[in-house]
Design a protein around this motif. Structure first.
Motif, mmCIF file in Angstrom:
data_model
loop_
_atom_site.group_PDB
_atom_site.id
_atom_site.type_symbol
_atom_site.label_atom_id
_atom_site.label_comp_id
_atom_site.label_asym_id
_atom_site.label_seq_id
_atom_site.Cartn_x
_atom_site.Cartn_y
_atom_site.Cartn_z
ATOM 1 N N GLU A 55 13.910 13.957 12.122
ATOM 2 C CA GLU A 55 15.326 13.665 11.388
ATOM 3 C C GLU A 55 16.711 14.275 12.377
ATOM 4 O O GLU A 55 15.785 15.861 13.451
ATOM 5 C CB GLU A 55 15.740 14.982 10.428
ATOM 6 N N SER A 98 8.860 3.841 8.224
ATOM 7 C CA SER A 98 7.752 3.650 6.878
ATOM 8 C C SER A 98 6.388 2.975 7.719
ATOM 9 O O SER A 98 6.780 1.902 8.517
ATOM 10 C CB SER A 98 8.123 2.354 5.411
ATOM 11 N N ILE A 114 3.953 7.945 6.493
ATOM 12 C CA ILE A 114 5.790 8.004 6.042
ATOM 13 C C ILE A 114 5.304 6.867 5.295
ATOM 14 O O ILE A 114 5.140 5.647 5.215
ATOM 15 C CB ILE A 114 6.649 7.509 6.699
ATOM 16 N N VAL A 131 12.827 4.303 5.407
ATOM 17 C CA VAL A 131 13.334 5.285 5.192
ATOM 18 C C VAL A 131 13.488 5.633 7.087
ATOM 19 O O VAL A 131 12.466 5.037 7.631
ATOM 20 C CB VAL A 131 12.593 6.685 5.464
ATOM 21 N N LEU A 146 13.889 6.947 10.798
ATOM 22 C CA LEU A 146 13.511 8.773 10.891
ATOM 23 C C LEU A 146 13.615 7.855 12.415
ATOM 24 O O LEU A 146 12.508 6.718 13.018
ATOM 25 C CB LEU A 146 12.045 9.233 11.056
ATOM 26 N N ARG A 150 6.670 13.644 7.228
ATOM 27 C CA ARG A 150 6.470 12.963 6.124
ATOM 28 C C ARG A 150 7.491 14.515 5.452
ATOM 29 O O ARG A 150 7.969 13.367 4.075
ATOM 30 C CB ARG A 150 4.925 13.137 6.100
ATOM 31 N N ALA A 203 10.702 13.021 6.051
ATOM 32 C CA ALA A 203 11.007 11.476 4.949
ATOM 33 C C ALA A 203 11.381 11.800 3.940
ATOM 34 O O ALA A 203 12.293 11.096 2.776
ATOM 35 C CB ALA A 203 9.430 10.677 5.595
#
Ligand code: 6V0
Length: 332
Positions: free
Chosen positions: A191, A277, A282, A287, A289, A317, A320
């Motif tokens: 992130e 993903s 994940i 998602v 990232l 994870r 996520a």
């Protein structure tokens, strides 16, 4: 009489000549820093600025145009009307509510989702083949929002993600070791912001892996120093915002660098926000990232499979999961 006259037996310009066009939405501090850095890089034939404030927009456009004598030639245009973005190769979105001192990036989200509903659909309509590069915060969630609202394939929707965090990281490591930041290879992934993950095993200086180098030198507490450097990276955006009110120069260079990699098909690896993903366990939904991704004219060409420790993969994870929980409340 025309200033230039045709030479004899001249042919018209080739219709296949590529004209590269970049649109920047949001002519605030970040958008303008990106625009001016792009102009110095000679990557676009045309640069379009879009903002909601027509006077400021025209002022910014004129101010940049007046630098034409010192820059590679780029046609600069500006409007509140998205029709001007027609046929862009790259659309960079920086419009957004500004982060106020102390405000978490996630708090900005709801305000910016509403903005994106008025920005992304017209961009996608006028430039259906474009690559979207999202900068507005919280960048990972807003990249997902842009992906959903555009209907574009995932390789053509990218968030600037931790490209900036990684350059801050490289600067701080370089400063600590008194070397050139361009010789420091170091990735921050995950992130953008508070829960970013530093990939310790990937740090090298001039090709020398730094952790094993430090171990051989028996510099025992250096690992702690490096961890503090990562903490400093996380705090640095807040520090700059509290000191000057916003960040601009580093994000400007960082995004212009991404624009160059994409439009010049450089195939360089950048930590940017992509559909994560399926990577590192994940799961649970789509998602975005940051992962080390190869960028070129087709957008995201692939994701490098770097080794993560169990702890690093676990942290990814967790990020996520947090982001997915937020996304599920958006109703997009
Ligand atoms: P700013 O200076 O307030 O500029 C935002 C601009 O967006 C203003 O000029 C507004 O007029 C414009 N705007 C607002 N609504 C619209 C709209 N509907 N259509 C077009 N334009 C609109 O903010 P600043 O430039 O400092 O920051 C912009 C965004 O970038 C914020 O979301 C920041 O949090 C984000 N940043 C992201 C970074 C990253 O690493 N991803 C880094 C720095 C800032």
């Amino acid at each position: 009489q025309a200033f230039f006259r045709q030479i004899q037996r001249a042919a018209p310009p080739s219709p296949t000549k590529r004209h590269t066009k970049i649109s920047v939405v949001g002519a605030g501090n970040v958008g303008m820093a990106i625009a001016q850095t792009i102009l110095t890089q000679d990557v676009a034939d045309e640069l379009v600025l879009i903002d909601a404030k027509p006077e400021k927009l025209r002022g910014e456009m004129l101010d940049l145009q007046h630098a034409a004598a010192f820059l590679p030639r780029t046609k600069i245009r500006a409007s509140v009307d998205y029709a001007l973005t027609d046929g862009s190769d790259l659309c960079i979105v920086t419009a957004g509510a500004r982060q106020i001192p102390g405000e978490s990036r996630l708090n900005l989200l709801q305000r910016n989702v509403t903005l994106f509903r008025s920005i992304i659909p017209p961009l996608a309509r006028y430039s259906p083949e474009a690559i979207l590069l999202i900068v507005s915060n919280p960048v990972d969630v807003l990249t997902y929002v842009a992906w959903k609202l555009s209907g574009f394939p995932s390789n053509r929707v990218i968030g600037s993600g931790t490209n900036l965090d990684s350059s801050r990281f490289r600067f701080l490591i370089a400063d600590h070791l008194d070397v050139n930041a361009q010789d420091v290879q170091a990735f921050i992934v995950g992130e953008h912001g508070d829960s970013s993950v530093a990939l310790w095993s990937s740090i090298s200086v001039g090709g020398v892996p730094i952790l094993s180098f430090l171990e051989k030198q028996q510099i025992a507490y250096e690992k702690k120093t490096l961890e503090n450097i990562h903490k400093e990276v996380i705090d640095s955006a807040y520090e700059v915002i509290s000191l000057k009110g916003y960040t601009s120069w580093a994000i400007g260079y960082s995004v212009a660098n991404l624009a160059r990699s994409i439009l010049r098909d450089q195939r360089k690896i950048h930590p940017v926000s992509v559909v994560a993903s399926g990577f590192y366990g994940i799961e649970g939904g789509d998602v975005f990232l940051s992962l080390p991704a190869q960028l070129g004219r087709g957008g995201v060409l692939g994701v490098a499979t770097v080794h993560l420790t169990d702890e690093e993969a676990h942290q990814l994870r967790d990020s996520a999961k947090t982001i997915l929980e937020v996304q599920n409340q958006l109703g997009i």
